[in-house]
Scaffold this motif. Sequence first.
Motif, PDB file in Angstrom:
ATOM      1  N   VAL A  43      35.693  41.280  37.620  1.00 53.15           N
ATOM      2  CA  VAL A  43      34.820  41.663  38.734  1.00 53.15           C
ATOM      3  C   VAL A  43      33.458  42.121  38.222  1.00 53.15           C
ATOM      4  O   VAL A  43      32.413  41.763  38.785  1.00 53.15           O
TER       5      VAL A  43
ATOM      6  N   LEU B 239      36.891  38.614  44.024  1.00 53.98           N
ATOM      7  CA  LEU B 239      35.481  38.998  43.938  1.00 53.98           C
ATOM      8  C   LEU B 239      34.890  39.204  45.322  1.00 53.98           C
ATOM      9  O   LEU B 239      34.155  40.172  45.569  1.00 53.98           O
TER      10      LEU B 239
ATOM     11  N   THR C 217      40.392  34.196  41.660  1.00 57.31           N
ATOM     12  CA  THR C 217      39.314  35.028  41.121  1.00 57.31           C
ATOM     13  C   THR C 217      38.192  35.186  42.140  1.00 57.31           C
ATOM     14  O   THR C 217      37.713  36.301  42.406  1.00 57.31           O
TER      15      THR C 217
ATOM     16  N   ALA D  83      36.613  42.386  46.943  1.00 56.71           N
ATOM     17  CA  ALA D  83      36.290  43.639  46.258  1.00 56.71           C
ATOM     18  C   ALA D  83      34.893  44.130  46.602  1.00 56.71           C
ATOM     19  O   ALA D  83      34.606  45.331  46.471  1.00 56.71           O
TER      20      ALA D  83
ATOM     21  N   ILE E  58      40.710  45.518  43.913  1.00 55.09           N
ATOM     22  CA  ILE E  58      40.750  45.270  42.464  1.00 55.09           C
ATOM     23  C   ILE E  58      42.097  45.714  41.891  1.00 55.09           C
ATOM     24  O   ILE E  58      42.796  44.938  41.223  1.00 55.09           O
TER      25      ILE E  58
END
Length: 593
Positions: free
Chosen positions: A458, A502, A498, A505, A512
């Motif tokens: 992140v 991202l 992923t 978050a 996360i």
Amino acid sequence: MAEYKAPLRDIRFVMNEVFEADKIWASLPALQETVDPETADAILEEAAKMIEGMVAPINRSGDEEGCQWNEGAVTTPSGFKEAYQTYADGGWVGLTGNQEMGAMGMPKMLSSQVEEMTMAANFSFGLYPMLTVGACLSINAHATEELKQAYLPNMYAGTWAGSMCLTEPHSGTDLGIIRTRAEDNGDGSYSVTGTKIFITGGEHDLTENIIHLVLAKLPDAPAGPRGISLFLVPKIKVNADGSLGEGNNVSCGSIEHKMGIKGSATCVMNFDGSTGYLVGELNKGLACMFTMMNYERLGVGIQGLGVGEASYQSAIEYARDRIQGRAATGPVQPEKAADPILVHADVRRMLLNMKSTTEGGRAFSSYVAKQLDLVKFSDDNEVVARAEAMVALLTPVAKAFMSDMGLNNTIDGQQVFGGHGYIREWGQEQLVRDARIAQIYEGTNGVQALDLMGRKTVANGGEWTRMFLDEVREAAPGAPEEFRAPLLDACDRLQSVTDWVLDRAANDPNEIGAASVEYLHLFGYTAYAYMWALMATKAQQKLDEGTQEPDFYQAKLVTARYFYQRLLPRNLSLEASIQSGAAPLYALADELF
């Protein structure tokens, strides 16, 4: 319990054929005069001989006898002192150390194989040299030339040992709140006072001195982790001429009575105005300690790999010998009362889980070790920068995923034995107990997952993950056709997850932590799939060339298929779990737990 045999053929396959270590070493000027294929092979042969002959035979007795504490003195189990002397005399402690200080300067890709053998043969024993090697790394990288000259030669020689002292009774993961204090003596030394716990090899009878690396704070240091400094504190003071002097007010208050690794002394260490010497800069102690942490955390993953290998060796031997029931398709040994349990689907499932993740882990540990070697020895700035990124990204995966697989494999190995697996004399229950610690120390696996998801993914917008996946995608077309599409699908799935984390978050930081453990496993299975693609590629190439070892390479292809067909699909459930989000974790009020 089967006698441990170092898996040299598989080690050579990974090092020499899959990763072509000789070409890597030849491309690095710093290694060209240090190691070549003949030297590396001789090192592996000698290590295997020594480990099989001296280290493995004292594994079970070491577990049963354990370490003994008496008024501050710690006695290791019978045979440990003699085996350690042989280990040290062979130069194994200094295998990768600074040549200018008397060590051998070998690459990590080679030493990681010796580590695996040692940990597989005797986990408890292997921790003593491992901690010394780690301490040497930090001293060599950050200490003054005077300190290096005074301490490293004897540590590399195994005459002195090392330890790292981080954890305190109230301070584990959160090192910023440590209470150990250091005061400047005004003569270049410091007075260190405090208590450290869970110190592996903090006290023992294997060496004449123990050199502790201690995290402490000066009275005026900044609050939190920014105020931590690192000090070298010898158990016994060292005179100017290198001889040993008087004691240094370092004492062992007790040792822990543990679930496993009973031959390793886990100590409570007291420093009472002990004389120490600054390593690195003031208030930069964590950075100095983290020089060794990437190596140590890979080493913990290798511990999981090693005990899994040991468990597999015993389990496959037992599965071939133990007869119970008949094969579903009819007797395979009609002349006997029953068939070997190897014919049964569940036993084969467990053994193939063990085989595929152990061999995949061996390749992955070698791959991460390769990155460490590039960081250390390359003179190409671009190569170093990329390798540093890969080390940062993959270290938590190596530590956590490999140790998770290690415990799973020892449990499967125990299960293959049935009731006998629960009995001490067969050895499998010890491997389960020993394996468990690797998920806990050197940063729990949950913390490793949070590091991977938060700091390594992140925080940089997924840049390093994309870098890794680009490499995998580039390699995929060269793999046998049957592996290409599923490998690319695994890459797409990891990238998609992923990106999903991202995005989420950005609005909810809980996402996360909620995703982290499953994400690390998703990453781990994808990384192992890459390793198996590389191994399958080489195996198919050898078969096409008409190899003299068709069975070996055919077994690689069949095991690769098993991993892809039976284990890699776990990524589907991991993806679904991650994308359920943080809400299920936080829906239950605290008082209702």
